[in-house]
Design a protein around this motif. Structure first.
Motif, PDB file in Angstrom:
ATOM      1  N   MET A   1       0.835  -1.173   0.000  1.00 58.61           N
ATOM      2  CA  MET A   1       0.000   0.000   0.000  1.00 58.61           C
ATOM      3  C   MET A   1       0.894   1.255   0.000  1.00 58.61           C
ATOM      4  SD  MET A   1      -2.481   1.303   2.964  1.00 58.61           S
ATOM      5  CE  MET A   1      -4.141   1.039   2.522  1.00 58.61           C
ATOM      6  N   ILE A   2       0.511   2.250  -0.830  1.00 57.90           N
ATOM      7  CA  ILE A   2       1.242   3.508  -0.919  1.00 57.90           C
ATOM      8  C   ILE A   2       0.442   4.574  -0.200  1.00 57.90           C
ATOM      9  CG2 ILE A   2       2.096   5.274  -2.481  1.00 57.90           C
ATOM     10  CD1 ILE A   2       2.395   3.102  -4.577  1.00 57.90           C
ATOM     11  N   LYS A   3       1.129   5.323   0.660  1.00 60.16           N
ATOM     12  CA  LYS A   3       0.489   6.423   1.359  1.00 60.16           C
ATOM     13  C   LYS A   3       1.061   7.726   0.825  1.00 60.16           C
ATOM     14  CE  LYS A   3      -0.741   4.298   5.683  1.00 60.16           C
ATOM     15  NZ  LYS A   3      -0.687   4.422   7.141  1.00 60.16           N
ATOM     16  N   ILE A   4       0.198   8.688   0.534  1.00 58.84           N
ATOM     17  CA  ILE A   4       0.612  10.004   0.047  1.00 58.84           C
ATOM     18  C   ILE A   4       0.139  11.053   1.040  1.00 58.84           C
ATOM     19  CG2 ILE A   4       0.384  11.708  -1.807  1.00 58.84           C
ATOM     20  CD1 ILE A   4      -0.114   9.363  -3.691  1.00 58.84           C
ATOM     21  N   ASP A   5       1.104  11.856   1.503  1.00 56.06           N
ATOM     22  CA  ASP A   5       0.771  12.913   2.449  1.00 56.06           C
ATOM     23  C   ASP A   5       0.367  14.152   1.652  1.00 56.06           C
ATOM     24  OD1 ASP A   5       0.530  14.669   4.523  1.00 56.06           O
ATOM     25  OD2 ASP A   5       2.666  14.767   4.972  1.00 56.06           O
ATOM     26  N   THR A   6      -0.867  14.562   1.739  1.00 60.79           N
ATOM     27  CA  THR A   6      -1.368  15.730   1.002  1.00 60.79           C
ATOM     28  C   THR A   6      -1.559  16.952   1.907  1.00 60.79           C
ATOM     29  OG1 THR A   6      -3.653  15.032   1.335  1.00 60.79           O
ATOM     30  CG2 THR A   6      -2.553  14.312  -0.694  1.00 60.79           C
ATOM     31  N   SER A   7      -1.037  16.883   3.105  1.00 60.48           N
ATOM     32  CA  SER A   7      -1.248  17.992   4.047  1.00 60.48           C
ATOM     33  C   SER A   7      -0.564  19.274   3.583  1.00 60.48           C
ATOM     34  CB  SER A   7      -0.738  17.611   5.443  1.00 60.48           C
ATOM     35  OG  SER A   7       0.657  17.353   5.391  1.00 60.48           O
ATOM     36  N   GLU A   8       0.492  19.183   2.797  1.00 58.37           N
ATOM     37  CA  GLU A   8       1.210  20.361   2.311  1.00 58.37           C
ATOM     38  C   GLU A   8       0.777  20.766   0.897  1.00 58.37           C
ATOM     39  OE1 GLU A   8       3.623  22.075   4.137  1.00 58.37           O
ATOM     40  OE2 GLU A   8       2.906  20.816   5.794  1.00 58.37           O
ATOM     41  N   LEU A   9      -0.177  20.082   0.337  1.00 56.80           N
ATOM     42  CA  LEU A   9      -0.592  20.338  -1.048  1.00 56.80           C
ATOM     43  C   LEU A   9      -1.142  21.751  -1.230  1.00 56.80           C
ATOM     44  CD1 LEU A   9      -0.642  18.985  -3.761  1.00 56.80           C
ATOM     45  CD2 LEU A   9      -2.925  18.138  -3.263  1.00 56.80           C
ATOM     46  N   ASP A  10      -1.896  22.262  -0.272  1.00 54.22           N
ATOM     47  CA  ASP A  10      -2.435  23.618  -0.368  1.00 54.22           C
ATOM     48  C   ASP A  10      -1.319  24.656  -0.415  1.00 54.22           C
ATOM     49  OD1 ASP A  10      -5.038  22.765  -0.450  1.00 54.22           O
ATOM     50  OD2 ASP A  10      -5.351  22.966   1.715  1.00 54.22           O
ATOM     51  N   LYS A  11      -0.290  24.472   0.410  1.00 54.71           N
ATOM     52  CA  LYS A  11       0.850  25.392   0.404  1.00 54.71           C
ATOM     53  C   LYS A  11       1.562  25.350  -0.948  1.00 54.71           C
ATOM     54  CE  LYS A  11       1.801  25.183   5.351  1.00 54.71           C
ATOM     55  NZ  LYS A  11       2.771  24.777   6.367  1.00 54.71           N
ATOM     56  N   PHE A  12       1.712  24.157  -1.482  1.00 60.01           N
ATOM     57  CA  PHE A  12       2.367  23.988  -2.783  1.00 60.01           C
ATOM     58  C   PHE A  12       1.586  24.713  -3.878  1.00 60.01           C
ATOM     59  CE2 PHE A  12       2.906  21.494  -6.725  1.00 60.01           C
ATOM     60  CZ  PHE A  12       4.259  21.702  -6.918  1.00 60.01           C
ATOM     61  N   THR A  13       0.276  24.586  -3.856  1.00 60.97           N
ATOM     62  CA  THR A  13      -0.583  25.243  -4.844  1.00 60.97           C
ATOM     63  C   THR A  13      -0.443  26.760  -4.744  1.00 60.97           C
ATOM     64  OG1 THR A  13      -2.152  23.414  -4.709  1.00 60.97           O
ATOM     65  CG2 THR A  13      -2.950  25.447  -5.682  1.00 60.97           C
ATOM     66  N   ILE A  14      -0.388  27.286  -3.550  1.00 56.09           N
ATOM     67  CA  ILE A  14      -0.224  28.733  -3.349  1.00 56.09           C
ATOM     68  C   ILE A  14       1.138  29.184  -3.867  1.00 56.09           C
ATOM     69  CG2 ILE A  14       0.039  30.521  -1.577  1.00 56.09           C
ATOM     70  CD1 ILE A  14      -2.135  28.979   0.031  1.00 56.09           C
ATOM     71  N   GLU A  15       2.187  28.409  -3.586  1.00 54.21           N
ATOM     72  CA  GLU A  15       3.533  28.759  -4.062  1.00 54.21           C
ATOM     73  C   GLU A  15       3.595  28.769  -5.593  1.00 54.21           C
ATOM     74  OE1 GLU A  15       6.482  29.848  -2.769  1.00 54.21           O
ATOM     75  OE2 GLU A  15       5.212  30.186  -1.030  1.00 54.21           O
ATOM     76  N   ILE A  16       2.978  27.795  -6.223  1.00 54.85           N
ATOM     77  CA  ILE A  16       2.944  27.735  -7.695  1.00 54.85           C
ATOM     78  C   ILE A  16       2.224  28.965  -8.226  1.00 54.85           C
ATOM     79  CG2 ILE A  16       1.946  26.515  -9.682  1.00 54.85           C
ATOM     80  CD1 ILE A  16       4.368  25.121  -8.651  1.00 54.85           C
ATOM     81  N   SER A  17       1.122  29.339  -7.614  1.00 53.32           N
ATOM     82  CA  SER A  17       0.365  30.523  -8.027  1.00 53.32           C
ATOM     83  C   SER A  17       1.213  31.787  -7.876  1.00 53.32           C
ATOM     84  CB  SER A  17      -0.913  30.631  -7.201  1.00 53.32           C
ATOM     85  OG  SER A  17      -1.606  31.791  -7.538  1.00 53.32           O
ATOM     86  N   ASN A  18       1.936  31.906  -6.761  1.00 54.28           N
ATOM     87  CA  ASN A  18       2.798  33.071  -6.538  1.00 54.28           C
ATOM     88  C   ASN A  18       3.918  33.133  -7.565  1.00 54.28           C
ATOM     89  OD1 ASN A  18       1.287  33.911  -4.359  1.00 54.28           O
ATOM     90  ND2 ASN A  18       2.633  32.982  -2.830  1.00 54.28           N
ATOM     91  N   LEU A  19       4.494  32.004  -7.903  1.00 53.78           N
ATOM     92  CA  LEU A  19       5.548  31.973  -8.920  1.00 53.78           C
ATOM     93  C   LEU A  19       5.011  32.457 -10.258  1.00 53.78           C
ATOM     94  CD1 LEU A  19       7.480  28.649  -8.239  1.00 53.78           C
ATOM     95  CD2 LEU A  19       8.334  30.982  -7.988  1.00 53.78           C
ATOM     96  N   SER A  20       3.805  32.035 -10.589  1.00 58.71           N
ATOM     97  CA  SER A  20       3.186  32.445 -11.842  1.00 58.71           C
ATOM     98  C   SER A  20       3.006  33.957 -11.873  1.00 58.71           C
ATOM     99  CB  SER A  20       1.841  31.739 -12.021  1.00 58.71           C
ATOM    100  OG  SER A  20       1.206  32.198 -13.185  1.00 58.71           O
ATOM    101  N   ASP A  21       2.540  34.539 -10.763  1.00 57.97           N
ATOM    102  CA  ASP A  21       2.354  35.993 -10.688  1.00 57.97           C
ATOM    103  C   ASP A  21       3.682  36.717 -10.828  1.00 57.97           C
ATOM    104  OD1 ASP A  21      -0.341  35.599 -10.341  1.00 57.97           O
ATOM    105  OD2 ASP A  21      -0.302  35.870  -8.165  1.00 57.97           O
ATOM    106  N   LYS A  22       4.726  36.207 -10.161  1.00 58.89           N
ATOM    107  CA  LYS A  22       6.044  36.835 -10.228  1.00 58.89           C
ATOM    108  C   LYS A  22       6.606  36.748 -11.644  1.00 58.89           C
ATOM    109  CE  LYS A  22       7.193  36.018  -5.413  1.00 58.89           C
ATOM    110  NZ  LYS A  22       8.015  35.243  -4.482  1.00 58.89           N
ATOM    111  N   THR A  23       6.407  35.626 -12.296  1.00 53.42           N
ATOM    112  CA  THR A  23       6.901  35.447 -13.659  1.00 53.42           C
ATOM    113  C   THR A  23       6.218  36.438 -14.591  1.00 53.42           C
ATOM    114  OG1 THR A  23       7.320  33.106 -13.264  1.00 53.42           O
ATOM    115  CG2 THR A  23       7.164  33.804 -15.549  1.00 53.42           C
ATOM    116  N   GLU A  24       4.916  36.579 -14.463  1.00 52.51           N
ATOM    117  CA  GLU A  24       4.182  37.530 -15.310  1.00 52.51           C
ATOM    118  C   GLU A  24       4.649  38.956 -15.040  1.00 52.51           C
ATOM    119  OE1 GLU A  24      -0.368  38.914 -16.333  1.00 52.51           O
ATOM    120  OE2 GLU A  24      -0.012  36.858 -15.679  1.00 52.51           O
ATOM    121  N   GLU A  25       4.882  39.290 -13.776  1.00 49.25           N
ATOM    122  CA  GLU A  25       5.398  40.622 -13.444  1.00 49.25           C
ATOM    123  C   GLU A  25       6.750  40.858 -14.102  1.00 49.25           C
ATOM    124  OE1 GLU A  25       5.681  41.760  -9.303  1.00 49.25           O
ATOM    125  OE2 GLU A  25       3.742  40.860  -8.898  1.00 49.25           O
TER     126      GLU A  25
END
Length: 99
Positions: A1-25
């Protein structure tokens, strides 16, 4: 059985979004700087042209930036292409005075 920890997934999504905004800027900054450099060089080229008398063409060069698109134009000055590309040989006749 494989266990995946998704507790940090929300933070990762926010970081990806911030990177996208910075890149566009950053892209917008580069676009703005490039467009204004092109405008400045166009005006500089005009000032070195001996046939330029009034400065009307130079004042007519403008930059418009909308989103990720920049336009450098000459405000539809009729004779701008003639100064830029030259004209074929032609006869110029005086209209108001004797030549």
């Amino acid at each position: 059985m494989i266990k995946i920890d998704t507790s940090e997934l929300d933070k990762f999504t926010i970081e990806i979004s911030n990177l996208s905004d910075k890149t566009e800027e950053n892209v917008k900054k580069v676009l703005k700087n490039s467009a204004f450099n092109i405008e400045a060089n166009a005006k500089k080229n005009l000032s070195s042209n001996k046939s330029v008398v009034t400065g009307h063409l130079s004042r007519g060069i403008a930059t418009d930036i909308k989103g990720l698109e920049a336009t450098i134009h000459t405000s539809n000055i009729k004779y701008a292409p003639m100064v830029e590309y030259g004209t074929k040989a032609h006869i110029i006749k005086a209209k108001n005075k004797k030549a």
